[in-house]
Design a protein around this motif. Structure first.
Motif, short mmCIF file in Angstrom:
data_model
loop_
_atom_site.label_atom_id
_atom_site.label_comp_id
_atom_site.label_asym_id
_atom_site.label_seq_id
_atom_site.Cartn_x
_atom_site.Cartn_y
_atom_site.Cartn_z
N ALA A 1 6.89 11.38 -7.39
CA ALA A 1 8.29 10.92 -7.41
C ALA A 1 8.26 9.49 -7.95
CB ALA A 1 8.89 10.94 -6.01
N GLY A 2 9.46 8.96 -8.17
CA GLY A 2 9.61 7.55 -8.50
C GLY A 2 8.74 7.08 -9.64
N SER A 3 8.07 5.94 -9.40
CA SER A 3 7.32 5.30 -10.50
C SER A 3 6.11 6.13 -10.93
CB SER A 3 6.90 3.89 -10.12
OG SER A 3 5.94 3.92 -9.09
N LEU A 4 5.57 6.97 -10.05
CA LEU A 4 4.42 7.81 -10.45
C LEU A 4 4.87 8.85 -11.47
CD1 LEU A 4 1.40 8.63 -10.03
CD2 LEU A 4 2.24 10.30 -8.39
N SER A 5 6.01 9.48 -11.19
CA SER A 5 6.53 10.50 -12.12
C SER A 5 6.83 9.85 -13.47
CB SER A 5 7.81 11.13 -11.56
OG SER A 5 7.50 11.92 -10.45
N PRO B 1 13.56 4.08 6.25
CA PRO B 1 13.97 4.86 5.07
C PRO B 1 14.13 3.99 3.81
CG PRO B 1 15.74 4.74 6.69
CD PRO B 1 14.53 4.16 7.34
N ASP B 2 14.05 2.66 3.98
CA ASP B 2 14.03 1.78 2.79
C ASP B 2 12.66 1.82 2.12
OD1 ASP B 2 16.58 0.96 3.26
OD2 ASP B 2 16.08 -1.11 3.75
N SER B 3 11.63 2.22 2.88
CA SER B 3 10.26 2.13 2.34
C SER B 3 9.56 3.50 2.32
CB SER B 3 9.45 1.12 3.14
OG SER B 3 9.46 1.45 4.51
N CYS B 4 10.35 4.57 2.50
CA CYS B 4 9.77 5.93 2.44
C CYS B 4 10.66 6.78 1.52
CB CYS B 4 9.82 6.63 3.80
SG CYS B 4 8.95 5.82 5.13
N ARG B 5 10.09 7.87 0.98
CA ARG B 5 10.93 8.91 0.38
C ARG B 5 10.91 10.10 1.33
NH1 ARG B 5 9.18 7.02 -4.78
NH2 ARG B 5 11.01 6.12 -5.80
N LEU B 6 12.10 10.51 1.74
CA LEU B 6 12.24 11.55 2.75
C LEU B 6 13.22 12.60 2.24
CD1 LEU B 6 12.69 8.98 5.67
CD2 LEU B 6 10.63 10.34 5.21
N VAL C 1 7.59 12.40 1.29
CA VAL C 1 7.13 12.45 -0.11
C VAL C 1 6.17 11.30 -0.40
CG1 VAL C 1 7.94 12.29 -2.52
CG2 VAL C 1 9.22 13.64 -0.83
N ASP C 2 6.59 10.08 -0.02
CA ASP C 2 5.73 8.91 -0.18
C ASP C 2 6.25 7.79 0.71
OD1 ASP C 2 7.86 7.61 -1.51
OD2 ASP C 2 7.21 8.35 -3.45
N PHE C 3 5.48 6.75 0.83
CA PHE C 3 5.93 5.58 1.60
C PHE C 3 5.10 4.37 1.22
CE2 PHE C 3 2.52 7.38 4.12
CZ PHE C 3 1.83 6.28 4.58
N VAL D 1 0.87 -1.18 0.00
CA VAL D 1 0.00 0.00 0.00
C VAL D 1 0.91 1.23 0.00
CG1 VAL D 1 -1.91 1.16 1.15
CG2 VAL D 1 -1.64 -1.33 1.38
N ILE D 2 0.82 2.00 -1.07
CA ILE D 2 1.69 3.17 -1.23
C ILE D 2 0.86 4.43 -1.05
CG2 ILE D 2 3.07 4.46 -2.92
CD1 ILE D 2 3.89 1.72 -4.10
N VAL D 3 1.38 5.37 -0.28
CA VAL D 3 0.72 6.69 -0.15
C VAL D 3 1.71 7.73 -0.66
CG1 VAL D 3 -0.38 8.36 1.38
CG2 VAL D 3 -0.54 5.91 1.90
N ARG D 4 1.20 8.61 -1.52
CA ARG D 4 2.06 9.65 -2.10
C ARG D 4 1.49 11.03 -1.80
NH1 ARG D 4 5.28 7.11 -6.11
NH2 ARG D 4 4.45 5.08 -6.72
N ASN D 5 2.37 11.92 -1.32
CA ASN D 5 2.00 13.32 -1.09
C ASN D 5 2.51 14.19 -2.23
OD1 ASN D 5 0.74 12.95 1.54
ND2 ASN D 5 2.79 12.37 2.21
P1 TMP Z 1 7.81 3.83 -6.33
O1 TMP Z 1 7.79 5.29 -6.66
O2 TMP Z 1 9.05 3.12 -6.77
O3 TMP Z 1 6.55 3.13 -6.76
O4 TMP Z 1 7.84 3.72 -4.74
C1 TMP Z 1 6.89 4.40 -3.92
C2 TMP Z 1 7.29 4.26 -2.47
O5 TMP Z 1 7.13 2.93 -2.04
C3 TMP Z 1 8.74 4.62 -2.18
O6 TMP Z 1 8.80 5.31 -0.95
C4 TMP Z 1 9.46 3.30 -2.09
C5 TMP Z 1 8.37 2.38 -1.59
N1 TMP Z 1 8.47 1.01 -2.10
C6 TMP Z 1 8.99 0.01 -1.31
O7 TMP Z 1 9.35 0.25 -0.16
N2 TMP Z 1 9.08 -1.26 -1.82
C7 TMP Z 1 8.66 -1.56 -3.06
O8 TMP Z 1 8.74 -2.74 -3.47
C8 TMP Z 1 8.11 -0.51 -3.87
C9 TMP Z 1 7.63 -0.80 -5.28
C10 TMP Z 1 8.05 0.74 -3.37
#
Ligand code: TMP
Length: 196
Positions: free
Chosen positions: A41-45, A142-147, A117-119, A34-38
């Protein structure tokens, strides 16, 4: 996780046992990230061509199917319902949990000059007697968030590693210091240390 538990967002975390181990509740993990974006960035951009850093009109919740071999593909609520990964009630609960986590974390990071930014979170199912409920599981790190540093835009998350932007240990140490989980004069640990 403690902070979330304290504001009434249930998590798997029970207590820390030592520096390396935690006691947590066993959950049946829902196979979705479950990803939340504020901000974009990343794959959304990349996917929609939105400039990195652009503020989104509202927090955006996305679901990815947890399958490394497939590269954790983005899925819709229709996929989730069709393949039975979660019910409509589960989906509502997951969105609600994710947005509450977003509000809480955004405040925690804002207080130390960092923009969330997102997590990504993962959610698990537990049973209390005959009733099931969903709780936050896995990790928030910080492995699973953008800060991003609010003043300088410096990245304090795994993108430092993903895009080779410098020393990851320095970035994580800075983050830990700001959050008060490391004393101010700690030097970064660049190599794993064997603890007997
Ligand atoms: P994304 O922009 O690559 O889709 O990632 C969105 C956010 O989710 C970013 O903070 C990284 C996190 N993320 C993970 O922690 N593990 C994952 O497998 C993926 C796809 C994203």
């Amino acid at each position: 996780m403690n902070g979330l538990n304290e504001i009434g967002v249930p998590t798997h975390f029970i207590r820390r046992l030592n520096m390396r181990e935690q006691l947590i509740r066993s959950v049946e993990i829902i196979p979705l990230e479950v990803i939340v974006r504020n901000r974009a960035a990343g794959s959304l951009s990349k996917r929609l061509g939105i400039p990195e850093g652009k503020v989104l009109p509202r927090p955006l919740v996305e679901f990815c199917y947890k399958d490394d071999a497939l590269g954790d593909p983005l899925v819709t609520e229709e996929h989730i319902a069709t393949f039975g990964w979660a019910s409509q009630q589960d989906l509502d609960d997951m969105v609600s949990l994710a947005l509450r986590v977003n509000d809480f974390l955004a405040g925690v990071f804002l207080a130390v000059g960092i923009r969330l930014v997102d997590f990504k979170i993962e959610i698990g199912r537990v049973w209390d007697g005959e009733y099931q409920r969903l709780i936050v599981a896995d990790e928030i790190s910080p492995d699973s968030c953008r800060l991003w540093d609010i003043e300088t835009g410096r990245k304090l998350d795994k993108d430092v590693f993903r895009h080779d932007l410098g020393n990851l240990a320095d970035a994580y140490t800075e983050l830990a210091r700001r959050l008060g989980v490391l004393p101010a004069n700690t030097t970064p640990v660049t190599k794993p240390t064997l603890i007997n």
